[in-house]
Design a protein around this motif. Structure first.
Motif, short mmCIF file in Angstrom:
data_model
loop_
_atom_site.label_atom_id
_atom_site.label_comp_id
_atom_site.label_asym_id
_atom_site.label_seq_id
_atom_site.Cartn_x
_atom_site.Cartn_y
_atom_site.Cartn_z
N ARG A 1 -8.31 3.99 -2.52
CA ARG A 1 -8.11 5.39 -2.08
C ARG A 1 -8.16 5.54 -0.55
NH1 ARG A 1 -6.28 7.60 -6.19
NH2 ARG A 1 -7.47 7.75 -8.11
N ASN A 2 -9.00 4.74 0.12
CA ASN A 2 -9.19 4.92 1.56
C ASN A 2 -8.31 4.02 2.43
OD1 ASN A 2 -11.21 6.90 1.23
ND2 ASN A 2 -12.71 5.28 0.81
N PHE A 3 -7.82 2.93 1.87
CA PHE A 3 -7.06 2.01 2.71
C PHE A 3 -5.66 1.72 2.16
CE2 PHE A 3 -5.88 -2.35 4.01
CZ PHE A 3 -5.82 -2.16 5.38
N LEU A 4 -5.57 1.20 0.94
CA LEU A 4 -4.28 0.74 0.42
C LEU A 4 -3.29 1.87 0.17
CD1 LEU A 4 -5.54 -1.99 -2.07
CD2 LEU A 4 -4.54 -2.33 0.19
N LEU A 5 -3.73 2.94 -0.48
CA LEU A 5 -2.81 4.04 -0.80
C LEU A 5 -2.39 4.85 0.44
CD1 LEU A 5 -4.32 5.20 -4.21
CD2 LEU A 5 -2.27 3.84 -3.83
N ASN B 1 -6.21 -5.71 -9.21
CA ASN B 1 -7.33 -4.79 -9.38
C ASN B 1 -8.03 -4.69 -8.03
OD1 ASN B 1 -7.37 -3.92 -12.08
ND2 ASN B 1 -8.16 -5.93 -12.73
N ALA B 2 -8.27 -3.46 -7.60
CA ALA B 2 -8.99 -3.23 -6.34
C ALA B 2 -10.05 -2.17 -6.59
CB ALA B 2 -8.02 -2.77 -5.25
N SER B 3 -11.09 -2.20 -5.78
CA SER B 3 -12.14 -1.19 -5.95
C SER B 3 -11.57 0.19 -5.64
CB SER B 3 -13.33 -1.50 -5.03
OG SER B 3 -12.96 -1.31 -3.69
N GLU B 4 -12.15 1.19 -6.25
CA GLU B 4 -11.69 2.58 -6.12
C GLU B 4 -11.65 3.02 -4.65
OE1 GLU B 4 -10.47 6.14 -8.11
OE2 GLU B 4 -11.18 4.34 -9.14
N GLY B 5 -12.71 2.75 -3.92
CA GLY B 5 -12.81 3.17 -2.53
C GLY B 5 -11.78 2.48 -1.65
N TYR B 6 -11.63 1.18 -1.82
CA TYR B 6 -10.68 0.40 -1.02
C TYR B 6 -9.26 0.91 -1.28
CZ TYR B 6 -8.47 -3.73 1.07
OH TYR B 6 -7.73 -4.58 1.85
#
Length: 148
Positions: free
Chosen positions: A27-31, A20-25
């Motif tokens: 969308r902006n970094f991992l994906l 589980n990761a935060s939405e922002g992390y």
């Protein structure tokens, strides 16, 4: 947001884990950096199939290592070497030479890095070599050093 990691990410998890990761992390970094994929139904199904195949592969490796250990158990490998006075060798017998001799006498595939004899052998006689076939399986082989 649930994600399946494609690479090891520090302080998040290891490759192949469901996290589980935060939405922002996410969308902006991992994906964008292709470090993870979203955990959709199809991705989760692929993830489960990979987990099952990996578990099966590991089980087969363990079974193969156990079979090889049974064959090597109580095996005596004889190495002929040149000697000087009092049974001292010219040079020494190392892991590499022991591994080559085991391969020659048993016909098995073996990596020299998996053979452990401790200190190099410098005298005639018998020693025990430990062969790490798998993290859970190791076999002992008796090494007999004789004069050529």
């Amino acid at each position: 947001m649930k994600l399946i990691l494609l690479e090891d990410v520090k302080s998040v998890g290891k490759k192949g884990e469901l996290v589980n990761a935060s939405e922002g992390y996410a969308r902006n970094f991992l994906l964008p950096k292709k470090l993870a994929v979203e955990a959709t139904k199809s991705n989760l199904n692929d993830y489960e199939l990979k987990q099952k195949s990996e578990a099966k592969r590991k089980k087969e490796e363990l079974e193969h290592a156990q079979e090889v250990a049974k064959v090597l158990h109580d095996k005596v490998v004889t190495i002929r070497v040149k000697t000087g006075e009092n049974g001292k060798l010219f040079g020494s017998v190392t892991n590499k030479e022991v591994a080559e001799e085991i391969i020659k006498q048993t016909g098995m595939e073996l990596d020299k890095k998996k053979v452990s004899i401790g200190d190099p052998i410098k005298m005639l006689g018998e020693r025990t070599a430990v062969i790490k076939l798998h993290p859970k399986v190791s076999a002992e082989v008796t090494i007999k050093i004789v004069e050529a």
